[in-house]
Design a protein around this motif. Sequence first.
Motif, short mmCIF file in Angstrom:
data_model
loop_
_atom_site.label_atom_id
_atom_site.label_comp_id
_atom_site.label_asym_id
_atom_site.label_seq_id
_atom_site.Cartn_x
_atom_site.Cartn_y
_atom_site.Cartn_z
N ILE A 318 0.81 -1.23 0.00
CA ILE A 318 0.00 0.00 0.00
C ILE A 318 0.83 1.27 0.00
N GLY A 319 2.09 1.19 0.43
CA GLY A 319 2.94 2.37 0.41
C GLY A 319 2.57 3.38 1.48
N ILE A 320 3.37 4.44 1.55
CA ILE A 320 3.18 5.47 2.58
C ILE A 320 3.26 6.83 1.89
N SER A 321 2.37 7.72 2.24
CA SER A 321 2.38 9.03 1.58
C SER A 321 3.58 9.84 2.06
N ALA A 322 4.02 10.76 1.20
CA ALA A 322 5.26 11.51 1.46
C ALA A 322 5.21 12.21 2.81
N GLU A 323 4.06 12.79 3.16
CA GLU A 323 4.02 13.57 4.41
C GLU A 323 4.04 12.71 5.66
N LYS A 324 3.78 11.39 5.49
CA LYS A 324 3.80 10.50 6.67
C LYS A 324 5.14 9.80 6.84
N LEU A 325 6.01 9.97 5.83
CA LEU A 325 7.23 9.15 5.81
C LEU A 325 8.09 9.26 7.05
N LEU A 364 18.27 3.57 9.77
CA LEU A 364 17.16 2.92 9.07
C LEU A 364 16.43 4.01 8.28
N ALA A 365 16.29 3.78 6.97
CA ALA A 365 15.66 4.81 6.13
C ALA A 365 14.55 4.17 5.31
N VAL A 366 13.67 5.01 4.79
CA VAL A 366 12.56 4.49 4.00
C VAL A 366 12.37 5.33 2.74
N GLU A 367 11.97 4.66 1.68
CA GLU A 367 11.48 5.35 0.49
C GLU A 367 10.16 4.68 0.17
N SER A 368 9.19 5.49 -0.19
CA SER A 368 7.89 4.87 -0.45
C SER A 368 7.03 5.78 -1.30
N ARG A 369 6.09 5.15 -2.01
CA ARG A 369 5.09 5.89 -2.76
C ARG A 369 3.74 5.26 -2.47
N LEU A 370 2.79 6.11 -2.16
CA LEU A 370 1.46 5.63 -1.83
C LEU A 370 0.93 4.79 -3.00
N GLY A 371 0.48 3.58 -2.69
CA GLY A 371 -0.11 2.73 -3.72
C GLY A 371 0.90 1.93 -4.52
N GLU A 372 2.20 2.20 -4.34
CA GLU A 372 3.19 1.49 -5.16
C GLU A 372 4.06 0.55 -4.34
N GLY A 373 4.29 0.93 -3.08
CA GLY A 373 5.12 0.05 -2.26
C GLY A 373 6.16 0.83 -1.47
N SER A 374 6.92 0.11 -0.66
CA SER A 374 7.89 0.74 0.23
C SER A 374 9.21 0.00 0.18
N VAL A 375 10.29 0.75 0.45
CA VAL A 375 11.62 0.16 0.54
C VAL A 375 12.25 0.64 1.84
N PHE A 376 12.53 -0.28 2.74
CA PHE A 376 13.21 0.07 3.99
C PHE A 376 14.65 -0.42 3.91
#
Length: 392
Positions: A318-325, A364-376
Amino acid sequence: MKTGAAARAAVPDSGIEGPGLYQLLVESVRDYAIFALDAKGYVVTWNRGAERFKGYKAHEIIGKHFSTFYPPEDADTKPPLELAIAEKEGRVEDEGWRVRKDGSRLWANVIITALRDPSGKLIGFAKVTRDLTERRLAEQKALADATRLAEVEAANRAKADFLAAMSHELRTPLNAIGGYAELLKMGVRGEVNEQQKEDLERIVMSQRHLLGIINDLLNFSRIEAGKISYAVEPVNLPEVLDAVIQMIGPLATAKNIEVRRGDCLAGTIAIADRAKVEQIIINLASNAVSYTEAGGTVTVECGADGDRVWARVSDNGIGISAEKLEAIFEPFVQVGRTLSTGHHGTGLGLAISRDLARGMKGDLAVESRLGEGSVFTLTLPRRLKPEATGDR
Ligand code: ADP
């Protein structure tokens, strides 16, 4: 006065008239308020410094009593006291709040010196004032900052201690609940029918869930209180990833999610605490499974880069929106709880994981896009010099 006479005697050599020079000197000084009071405390002269600090022009203040400069709480007591001391001892020094013409306050250092004629009779007072407002405010601010910091630290410590004590107290009865439920289920206290068994099973599951949450809390409060120690050693990342994938397998299968082992070169070795690295990656992987819809994929991989190694857990969920990252690393923050992810955590997992990573000089870092997925991505210090052990 003796000093005055001696100083004036030197002036004729300079070619300037003595009294004229003194007047000019005093009037021109801008950094000190220098003025004279009569024997009763009424202002008789005024210089530019005084005008600058106090806001009065000479014609507005000459003839007024110097108690005008004091805040109401001091105006009746301090001025007569100061004059009395100056008269008796020759001078008095004070530091305190004074009031400007516009009502604002200045922090002043004040020296009042008694002026006597050659026969010794008191003719008035010289008053020299320095404006120390800025210094005072800076001091007060520094003090307030230090006090606030100390309070925040004390509050944090109290909170962490409280959480640690509470979680510890809660675990004991919870373990008893689990233990007795298991006993009943096993039929030790008599026969149990299928329905009772199911109920007992639910009790045990809830007990485990609650225990998990409390362990999180305990972990978190220990980290916060700085009570965690790290058993740092060479940690073989490919091995850790394999172990994590095995542990996460049943959860992923139950949700119809594929867990893939991406590239992870043998010999990628971190300098870290193995159990904690495992804890972090399990947390990332179980999050990835939880926040990915059925049919999705979770990939676990690792690598090395310079003096760092990294382990990465990616999903196409589901990914995470930029403002919640950034917020997701805050304790107790949960995003999108309403989505039926079937995951009921405490919102502490990532906070703990990042704290642990940083405790091992990693991150620990994260990159993510809402609806596309996440990379930790977990980074850790790398073991650069392979020792002659059997590491792959
Ligand atoms: P918990 O999972 O217990 O809620 P965490 O600290 O592990 O707490 O995670 C905080 C929040 O970050 C989660 O509630 C979720 O909203 C978000 N999150 C974590 N991992 C992922 C992921 N892989 N994909 C999408 N959202 C995630």
